[in-house]
Write a protein that holds these residues in place. Structure first.
Motif, short mmCIF file in Angstrom:
data_model
loop_
_atom_site.label_atom_id
_atom_site.label_comp_id
_atom_site.label_asym_id
_atom_site.label_seq_id
_atom_site.Cartn_x
_atom_site.Cartn_y
_atom_site.Cartn_z
N THR A 176 1.01 -1.23 0.34
CA THR A 176 0.19 -0.51 -0.04
C THR A 176 1.03 1.39 -0.32
OG1 THR A 176 -0.12 0.13 2.08
CG2 THR A 176 -2.09 -0.89 1.19
N LEU A 177 0.46 2.28 -0.53
CA LEU A 177 1.23 3.05 -0.64
C LEU A 177 -0.30 4.29 -0.28
CD1 LEU A 177 3.15 6.05 -0.96
CD2 LEU A 177 1.99 5.96 -3.62
N GLY A 178 0.09 4.81 1.46
CA GLY A 178 -0.98 6.14 1.80
C GLY A 178 -1.84 5.57 1.90
N GLY A 179 -2.16 3.60 2.47
CA GLY A 179 -3.24 3.16 2.96
C GLY A 179 -4.16 2.85 1.44
N ASN A 180 -3.58 3.10 0.31
CA ASN A 180 -4.19 2.63 -1.37
C ASN A 180 -3.34 1.25 -1.75
OD1 ASN A 180 -6.29 4.59 -1.42
ND2 ASN A 180 -4.47 6.14 -1.91
N PRO A 181 -4.13 0.57 -2.52
CA PRO A 181 -4.03 -0.47 -3.02
C PRO A 181 -2.33 -0.54 -4.00
CG PRO A 181 -5.66 -1.06 -2.73
CD PRO A 181 -5.69 0.76 -2.33
N ALA A 182 -1.19 -1.06 -3.95
CA ALA A 182 -0.20 -0.55 -4.50
C ALA A 182 0.75 -2.17 -5.51
CB ALA A 182 0.84 0.43 -4.47
#
Length: 166
Positions: free
Chosen positions: A5-11
């Motif tokens: 995750t990047l800032g809680g967003n999936p990556a």
């Protein structure tokens, strides 16, 4: 590929880190004086590859500071700080901070390191930058420890990386 995750967003990344017990893949990276360095240039030294998106982010900067401090007392150990930052930015940061126990290396020319080590972001706001990771390599080139940090905004586990050298 790693799902992080990047800032809680999936990556996701383009691959996975090399396996523990395998030989570290060769690389060709650019130093702050614009010369090239390969894995062979560090033959016989223990290596901590501190891989991150950009020296100009708080967590990346902290990882450089922390490894600079903690690794300064380790015998025959070099910390290689690797990102796609321009060598000038890396030199500016370390010069301003007085950090001299780390070696800054840039993958800006080709991105081959990030692809070979599986750390290049495939998507997200950081697409094409490196994900936060640590690879510890023994004097013979064998990988002793890896960490793909699951949330890019968090620091790596410094103690686990350094304990792999004991």
């Amino acid at each position: 590929m790693a799902n992080i995750t990047l800032g809680g967003n999936p990556a996701t990344t383009v691959g996975n880190l090399p396996g523990i017990g395998s030989k570290a893949p060769d690389f060709k990276l650019t130093t702050t004086d614009l010369s090239d360095k390969t894995l062979a240039d560090f033959s016989g030294s223990r290596l901590v590859l501190n891989i991150f998106p950009s020296v100009d982010t708080g967590v990346c900067a902290q990882s450089i500071r922390t490894f600079n401090k903690k690794a300064s007392n380790l015998e025959n150990t070099k910390v290689l700080c690797i990102s796609k930052d321009l060598p000038f930015a890396m030199a500016r940061f370390c010069g301003a901070e007085g950090l001299d126990n780390v070696i800054n290396l840039s993958d800006y020319k080709t991105g081959d390191f990030g692809n070979t080590y599986g750390v290049t972001f495939k998507d997200s706001a950081f697409e094409s930058l490196h994900s936060r990771s640590v690879v510890v390599v023994d004097t013979d080139g064998t990988i002793l420890h890896t960490e793909q940090v699951s949330e890019t905004g968090e620091e790596p586990n410094y103690e686990a990386a350094l304990n792999a050298l004991n």
